[in-house]
Design a protein around this motif. Structure first.
Motif, mmCIF file in Angstrom:
data_model
loop_
_atom_site.group_PDB
_atom_site.id
_atom_site.type_symbol
_atom_site.label_atom_id
_atom_site.label_comp_id
_atom_site.label_asym_id
_atom_site.label_seq_id
_atom_site.Cartn_x
_atom_site.Cartn_y
_atom_site.Cartn_z
ATOM 1 N N THR A 105 0.768 -1.419 -0.234
ATOM 2 C CA THR A 105 0.028 -0.052 -0.034
ATOM 3 C C THR A 105 0.694 1.414 -0.044
ATOM 4 O O THR A 105 0.209 2.510 -0.110
ATOM 5 C CB THR A 105 -0.964 -0.022 0.927
ATOM 6 O OG1 THR A 105 0.083 -0.328 2.292
ATOM 7 C CG2 THR A 105 -2.164 -0.932 1.036
ATOM 8 N N GLY A 106 2.202 1.078 -0.120
ATOM 9 C CA GLY A 106 2.819 2.331 -0.190
ATOM 10 C C GLY A 106 2.541 3.062 -1.631
ATOM 11 O O GLY A 106 2.824 4.361 -1.755
ATOM 12 N N ALA A 107 2.043 2.208 -2.576
ATOM 13 C CA ALA A 107 1.553 3.091 -3.763
ATOM 14 C C ALA A 107 0.781 4.208 -3.343
ATOM 15 O O ALA A 107 0.852 5.069 -4.280
ATOM 16 C CB ALA A 107 0.831 1.713 -4.639
ATOM 17 N N THR A 122 0.382 -1.403 -9.357
ATOM 18 C CA THR A 122 -0.279 -2.199 -8.627
ATOM 19 C C THR A 122 0.082 -2.037 -6.971
ATOM 20 O O THR A 122 0.722 -1.327 -6.705
ATOM 21 C CB THR A 122 0.189 -3.875 -8.913
ATOM 22 O OG1 THR A 122 -0.649 -4.756 -8.513
ATOM 23 C CG2 THR A 122 1.653 -3.994 -8.425
ATOM 24 N N THR A 123 -0.556 -2.965 -6.305
ATOM 25 C CA THR A 123 -0.576 -2.973 -4.804
ATOM 26 C C THR A 123 -1.094 -4.245 -4.132
ATOM 27 O O THR A 123 -1.268 -5.034 -5.104
ATOM 28 C CB THR A 123 -1.438 -1.577 -4.115
ATOM 29 O OG1 THR A 123 -1.000 -1.340 -2.938
ATOM 30 C CG2 THR A 123 -2.956 -1.830 -4.448
ATOM 31 N N HIS A 124 -1.319 -4.371 -3.063
ATOM 32 C CA HIS A 124 -1.808 -5.317 -2.266
ATOM 33 C C HIS A 124 -3.256 -5.777 -2.944
ATOM 34 O O HIS A 124 -3.975 -4.666 -3.204
ATOM 35 C CB HIS A 124 -1.888 -5.208 -0.802
ATOM 36 C CG HIS A 124 -2.366 -6.577 -0.086
ATOM 37 N ND1 HIS A 124 -3.513 -6.960 0.006
ATOM 38 C CD2 HIS A 124 -1.615 -7.273 0.808
ATOM 39 C CE1 HIS A 124 -3.684 -7.860 0.775
ATOM 40 N NE2 HIS A 124 -2.411 -8.174 1.256
ATOM 41 N N TRP A 125 -3.441 -7.139 -3.165
ATOM 42 C CA TRP A 125 -4.709 -7.381 -3.803
ATOM 43 C C TRP A 125 -6.021 -6.828 -3.350
ATOM 44 O O TRP A 125 -6.972 -6.675 -4.057
ATOM 45 C CB TRP A 125 -4.719 -8.939 -4.111
ATOM 46 C CG TRP A 125 -4.617 -9.730 -2.706
ATOM 47 C CD1 TRP A 125 -3.624 -10.378 -2.180
ATOM 48 C CD2 TRP A 125 -5.950 -9.906 -1.849
ATOM 49 N NE1 TRP A 125 -4.212 -10.855 -1.054
ATOM 50 C CE2 TRP A 125 -5.344 -10.786 -0.703
ATOM 51 C CE3 TRP A 125 -7.078 -9.659 -1.834
ATOM 52 C CZ2 TRP A 125 -6.288 -11.164 0.250
ATOM 53 C CZ3 TRP A 125 -8.092 -9.903 -0.829
ATOM 54 C CH2 TRP A 125 -7.446 -10.816 0.187
ATOM 55 N N ALA A 126 -6.032 -6.668 -1.894
ATOM 56 C CA ALA A 126 -7.272 -5.994 -1.294
ATOM 57 C C ALA A 126 -7.508 -4.715 -1.479
ATOM 58 O O ALA A 126 -8.571 -4.141 -1.154
ATOM 59 C CB ALA A 126 -7.234 -6.227 0.293
ATOM 60 N N TYR A 127 -6.525 -3.895 -2.336
ATOM 61 C CA TYR A 127 -6.741 -2.529 -2.274
ATOM 62 C C TYR A 127 -6.673 -2.235 -3.764
ATOM 63 O O TYR A 127 -6.693 -0.801 -4.171
ATOM 64 C CB TYR A 127 -5.861 -1.835 -1.509
ATOM 65 C CG TYR A 127 -5.648 -2.002 -0.074
ATOM 66 C CD1 TYR A 127 -6.574 -1.419 0.844
ATOM 67 C CD2 TYR A 127 -4.887 -2.986 0.382
ATOM 68 C CE1 TYR A 127 -6.387 -1.628 2.249
ATOM 69 C CE2 TYR A 127 -4.768 -3.373 1.720
ATOM 70 C CZ TYR A 127 -5.578 -2.534 2.671
ATOM 71 O OH TYR A 127 -5.542 -3.008 4.056
ATOM 72 N N LYS A 207 -11.022 -11.177 3.801
ATOM 73 C CA LYS A 207 -11.602 -9.796 3.880
ATOM 74 C C LYS A 207 -12.468 -9.202 4.524
ATOM 75 O O LYS A 207 -12.285 -8.142 5.210
ATOM 76 C CB LYS A 207 -12.187 -9.952 2.172
ATOM 77 C CG LYS A 207 -11.146 -9.562 0.849
ATOM 78 C CD LYS A 207 -12.068 -9.915 -0.516
ATOM 79 C CE LYS A 207 -12.453 -8.619 -0.839
ATOM 80 N NZ LYS A 207 -12.947 -7.461 -0.054
ATOM 81 N N ALA A 208 -13.534 -10.138 4.946
ATOM 82 C CA ALA A 208 -14.393 -9.735 5.895
ATOM 83 C C ALA A 208 -13.745 -9.562 7.548
ATOM 84 O O ALA A 208 -14.055 -8.510 8.112
ATOM 85 C CB ALA A 208 -15.493 -10.729 6.014
ATOM 86 N N ARG A 209 -12.630 -10.165 7.663
ATOM 87 C CA ARG A 209 -11.974 -10.136 9.040
ATOM 88 C C ARG A 209 -11.313 -9.040 9.098
ATOM 89 O O ARG A 209 -10.971 -8.361 10.108
ATOM 90 C CB ARG A 209 -11.441 -11.286 9.285
ATOM 91 C CG ARG A 209 -10.958 -11.592 10.952
ATOM 92 C CD ARG A 209 -10.231 -12.966 10.981
ATOM 93 N NE ARG A 209 -8.725 -13.164 10.488
ATOM 94 C CZ ARG A 209 -8.612 -13.924 9.531
ATOM 95 N NH1 ARG A 209 -9.738 -14.637 9.071
ATOM 96 N NH2 ARG A 209 -7.555 -14.127 9.133
ATOM 97 N N VAL A 210 -10.551 -8.766 8.054
ATOM 98 C CA VAL A 210 -9.289 -7.617 7.893
ATOM 99 C C VAL A 210 -9.443 -6.621 6.974
ATOM 100 O O VAL A 210 -9.518 -5.366 7.310
ATOM 101 C CB VAL A 210 -7.912 -8.307 7.853
ATOM 102 C CG1 VAL A 210 -6.779 -7.221 7.706
ATOM 103 C CG2 VAL A 210 -7.760 -9.258 8.874
ATOM 104 N N TYR A 211 -9.678 -7.009 5.693
ATOM 105 C CA TYR A 211 -9.456 -5.986 4.544
ATOM 106 C C TYR A 211 -10.615 -5.155 4.202
ATOM 107 O O TYR A 211 -10.375 -4.248 3.592
ATOM 108 C CB TYR A 211 -8.758 -6.749 3.540
ATOM 109 C CG TYR A 211 -7.308 -7.074 3.594
ATOM 110 C CD1 TYR A 211 -6.473 -6.288 3.906
ATOM 111 C CD2 TYR A 211 -7.007 -8.614 3.582
ATOM 112 C CE1 TYR A 211 -5.126 -6.881 4.178
ATOM 113 C CE2 TYR A 211 -5.932 -9.054 3.991
ATOM 114 C CZ TYR A 211 -4.688 -8.079 4.183
ATOM 115 O OH TYR A 211 -3.535 -8.596 4.417
ATOM 116 N N ASP A 212 -11.874 -5.581 4.495
ATOM 117 C CA ASP A 212 -12.676 -4.662 3.856
ATOM 118 C C ASP A 212 -12.750 -3.488 4.691
ATOM 119 O O ASP A 212 -12.943 -2.236 4.204
ATOM 120 C CB ASP A 212 -14.284 -5.402 4.186
ATOM 121 C CG ASP A 212 -14.625 -6.358 3.141
ATOM 122 O OD1 ASP A 212 -13.930 -6.473 2.097
ATOM 123 O OD2 ASP A 212 -15.475 -7.337 3.294
#
Length: 226
Positions: A105-107, A122-127, A207-212
């Motif tokens: 996510t430094g992007a 690009t960045t982490h898949w969740a973002y 995703k539900a636990r962390v990334y959303d």
């Protein structure tokens, strides 16, 4: 003739993912001519996401100009986006750097500094869905090169990007020798590591636990910054 010095600057901030920083630093510090600086708003220890802190080598005012700027990621990015001094430092260093790079996510920090406008990234898949908020076009890849700007995916991809960059600067043999020296010979116990290679239910649960929620905080930070 001695190798010309190459100044590598890592932008540090509270809540950094330590491997986003330490993995690239471990490889880059072995590159001939490399000089590593870790710059933060002050010289106070920086809390990482791993329960320990790291100590910057420079504050923003004393940091030398970067030949290579590298911005790691971490959940602290959302707060860093709200810090004008951090954004100004990234913009100033990135403007003069030969290479502008990010991990995970430094992007979004280099993007907020105006360094990703109109570029593939690009960045982490969740973002990845948030990249248009900083003017970037998402390219699905572990490492994305667009001219002198290099972005990569989450956490462990920082080591892959670093070896790729070393090869660009010093040749394949130097990069492969560094890979050998650090015994980077991946043989993970599982084939997962990306949503394309794991059950959909596993991705959904993570995703539900962390990334959303994390992506929601990132989106709010980016929109507030605008």
């Amino acid at each position: 003739m001695a190798d010309q010095p190459i100044q590598i600057v890592f932008l540090l901030f509270p809540g950094i993912t330590q491997l986003d920083f330490t993995a690239p630093a471990q490889a880059l510090c072995r590159m001939p001519g490399a000089r590593i600086a870790g710059a933060a708003a002050s010289l106070a220890p920086i809390a990482t996401d791993s329960g320990f802190s790291i100590v910057p080598t420079h504050d923003f005012a004393s940091c030398p100009a970067a030949d290579i700027l590298c911005v790691p990621g971490g959940h602290g990015i959302a707060d860093a986006l709200a810090d004008p001094a951090t954004i100004a430092f990234a913009a100033r260093q990135g403007e003069g750097a030969q290479w502008v790079t990010s991990v995970c996510t430094g992007a979004f920090l280099i993007g907020r500094a105006g360094l990703l406008r109109g570029r593939r990234a690009t960045t982490h898949w969740a973002y990845t869905h948030l990249l248009p908020l900083v003017g970037a076009v998402h390219q699905p890849a572990r490492i994305v090169e667009d001219d002198h700007v290099v972005t990569c995916g989450g956490v462990t991809s920082g080591l892959d990007f670093t070896l790729t960059l070393i090869a660009r600067l010093k040749g394949d043999m130097v990069a492969q020798t560094i890979q050998l020296a650090i015994e980077y010979d991946p043989a993970p116990p599982f084939t997962g590591g990306h949503p394309d290679r794991v059950p959909a239910a596993m991705t959904a649960a993570l995703k539900a636990r962390v990334y959303d929620a994390a992506a929601g905080r990132m989106e709010a930070a980016l929109q507030a910054a605008d």
